[in-house]
Motif scaffolding. Sequence first.
Motif, mmCIF file in Angstrom:
data_model
loop_
_atom_site.group_PDB
_atom_site.id
_atom_site.type_symbol
_atom_site.label_atom_id
_atom_site.label_comp_id
_atom_site.label_asym_id
_atom_site.label_seq_id
_atom_site.Cartn_x
_atom_site.Cartn_y
_atom_site.Cartn_z
ATOM 1 N N TYR A 58 0.835 -1.202 0.000
ATOM 2 C CA TYR A 58 0.000 0.000 0.000
ATOM 3 C C TYR A 58 0.874 1.257 0.000
ATOM 4 O O TYR A 58 0.656 2.176 -0.793
ATOM 5 C CB TYR A 58 -0.941 -0.014 1.213
ATOM 6 N N GLU A 84 -6.177 -7.685 1.294
ATOM 7 C CA GLU A 84 -7.135 -6.935 2.131
ATOM 8 C C GLU A 84 -8.331 -6.533 1.271
ATOM 9 O O GLU A 84 -8.493 -5.361 0.939
ATOM 10 C CB GLU A 84 -6.466 -5.678 2.716
ATOM 11 N N ASP A 87 -10.685 -3.348 2.144
ATOM 12 C CA ASP A 87 -10.147 -2.001 2.339
ATOM 13 C C ASP A 87 -10.420 -1.163 1.093
ATOM 14 O O ASP A 87 -9.787 -1.377 0.049
ATOM 15 C CB ASP A 87 -8.651 -2.066 2.625
ATOM 16 N N ARG A 89 -9.590 1.808 0.291
ATOM 17 C CA ARG A 89 -8.496 2.679 -0.169
ATOM 18 C C ARG A 89 -7.720 2.036 -1.315
ATOM 19 O O ARG A 89 -7.347 2.724 -2.272
ATOM 20 C CB ARG A 89 -7.531 2.985 0.985
ATOM 21 N N ASN A 90 -7.503 0.738 -1.221
ATOM 22 C CA ASN A 90 -6.759 0.054 -2.279
ATOM 23 C C ASN A 90 -7.488 0.137 -3.613
ATOM 24 O O ASN A 90 -6.878 0.367 -4.655
ATOM 25 C CB ASN A 90 -6.515 -1.400 -1.894
#
Length: 135
Positions: A58, A84, A87, A89-90
């Motif tokens: 990340y 993940e 998540d 954001r990824n």
Amino acid sequence: KVANAAFCFKTALALRADLHFATYWLGRCDFPLGRLSRAAAAYEAVAATCPDLVAANYQAGRCYVGLGRWAAAVPHFERACAREPRDPRNYYYLALCYQKLGDKAHSLDFLARALELEPEDERARDLQAAWAREG
């Protein structure tokens, strides 16, 4: 304080180069100081030896985004998504990278996933609006 911490991590790495978390934290020190290329190199080294460490991928991706190296960021965010999947954001960063690379289909796919996980994400909504303006 960040410079002092960086000095400590460098000293530790001079004594033992295999301290992967020291390398990771050295990257964390370089990032806020704007040394994105150095931070990316630190995160790359950690991701290569500890591929399951999501944070290294990340953070490497974020460095490459900051450097405008969109294609270099993509594999890091893809690995982060694989490890993940909840998540957002990824997925947002993948959508952003693909937008900058001109790949609308991939960008919209990852943007949809980011908004599914976090419907109120303003950055994702802004990216969605940018695609809508382009038609």
